[in-house]
Design a protein around this motif. Structure first.
Motif, short mmCIF file in Angstrom:
data_model
loop_
_atom_site.label_atom_id
_atom_site.label_comp_id
_atom_site.label_asym_id
_atom_site.label_seq_id
_atom_site.Cartn_x
_atom_site.Cartn_y
_atom_site.Cartn_z
N LEU A 54 0.80 -1.23 0.00
CA LEU A 54 0.00 0.00 0.00
C LEU A 54 0.83 1.28 0.00
CD1 LEU A 54 -2.68 -0.97 2.67
CD2 LEU A 54 -3.02 -0.84 0.19
N THR A 55 2.07 1.19 0.46
CA THR A 55 2.89 2.39 0.67
C THR A 55 4.15 2.34 -0.18
OG1 THR A 55 4.13 1.42 2.50
CG2 THR A 55 2.08 2.55 3.07
N ASP A 56 4.82 3.49 -0.27
CA ASP A 56 6.10 3.55 -0.98
C ASP A 56 7.27 3.23 -0.06
OD1 ASP A 56 4.93 4.24 -3.46
OD2 ASP A 56 4.66 6.27 -2.73
N SER A 57 7.11 3.50 1.23
CA SER A 57 8.10 3.12 2.23
C SER A 57 7.39 2.95 3.56
CB SER A 57 9.21 4.17 2.34
OG SER A 57 8.70 5.35 2.91
N ILE A 58 7.94 2.08 4.39
CA ILE A 58 7.37 1.82 5.71
C ILE A 58 8.50 1.53 6.67
CG2 ILE A 58 6.98 -0.60 5.11
CD1 ILE A 58 4.61 1.26 7.36
N SER A 59 8.39 2.03 7.91
CA SER A 59 9.41 1.74 8.92
C SER A 59 8.78 1.70 10.30
CB SER A 59 10.53 2.78 8.90
OG SER A 59 10.04 4.04 9.34
N LEU A 60 9.46 1.00 11.19
CA LEU A 60 9.07 0.94 12.59
C LEU A 60 10.30 1.24 13.42
CD1 LEU A 60 6.77 -1.43 14.43
CD2 LEU A 60 9.08 -1.18 15.28
N ASP A 61 10.19 2.21 14.33
CA ASP A 61 11.29 2.58 15.22
C ASP A 61 10.81 2.49 16.66
OD1 ASP A 61 13.07 3.42 13.07
OD2 ASP A 61 11.74 5.15 12.86
N GLN A 62 11.72 2.11 17.54
CA GLN A 62 11.40 2.04 18.97
C GLN A 62 12.55 2.55 19.80
OE1 GLN A 62 10.18 -2.02 19.89
NE2 GLN A 62 8.28 -1.14 20.62
#
Length: 143
Positions: free
Chosen positions: A112-120
Motif C-alpha cells: 500500500l505504501t512507498d516506504s514503511i518503517s518501525l522505530d522504537q
C-alpha cells in the motif's frame, strides 16, 4: 483523571504539519482514517492512493493500539512535501516490537505504501517503549 502518556514530536517547521493526538483505543480508528483521507484529498491524491492511505492508516493504527499501554495517546503527523505524503504514528507500547516483516500485515503495508518503517526507543519515564511507525505515499500524478 488517568495519566496520559504523550510523545513530543520533532518540531519540523519547514513544511506545514497536521497533527492529531487522540486516545489509543480502537474506537478512534474511524477518526484516524477520515483525517488521513482528508489530508490526501486536500493534496489532490487520486482515489486509489487515498484508499491505500486509509488502509495503511488502519493497519498501522490497529497494530499500535493493540500494543499500547492503558491511557496512552496516539500521535499522528501528516506532512506533504516533494509530492509525497509522510505519515508518522506513535504511541507508548508495553513491549518491544520487532514487527515481523514476514507477517501478512507487513506485506499489506509494503503493497500500500512507498516506504514503511518501525522505530522504537525506551520511554525516558520508564513506561514501556515509544513506538513509531512511518510511511510515505507518493502522489503519482505529480512526479
Amino acid at each position: 483523571m488517568p495519566h496520559l502518556s504523550a510523545i513530543e514530536p520533532d518540531q519540523d517547521r519547514t513544511q506545514p504539519v497536521v497533527e492529531l493526538r487522540i486516545r489509543a483505543t480502537l474506537d478512534q480508528l474511524s477518526i484516524l482514517r477520515a483525517l488521513a483521507a482528508t489530508v490526501a484529498i486536500q493534496e489532490s491524491f487520486d482515489l486509489d492512493a487515498i484508499a491505500d492511505i486509509r488502509l495503511a492508516m488502519d493497519e498501522i493504527c490497529t497494530h499500535l493500539i493493540v500494543r499500547a499501554l492503558p491511557d496512552s495517546v496516539l500521535v499522528c503527523r501528516f506532512v506533504y512535501a516533494a509530492s509525497q505524503l509522510h505519515i508518522s504514528v506513535a504511541t507508548t507500547t508495553a513491549e518491544s516490537d520487532g514487527a515481523d516483516q514476514r507477517s501478512f500485515g507487513w506485506h499489506v503495508l509494503t503493497a500500500l505504501t512507498d516506504s514503511i518503517s518501525l522505530d522504537q526507543e525506551e520511554d525516558p519515564n520508564g513506561a514501556g517503549y515509544i513506538t513509531t511507525m512511518k510511511f510515505t505515499k507518493a502522489d503519482g500524478r505529480r512526479q
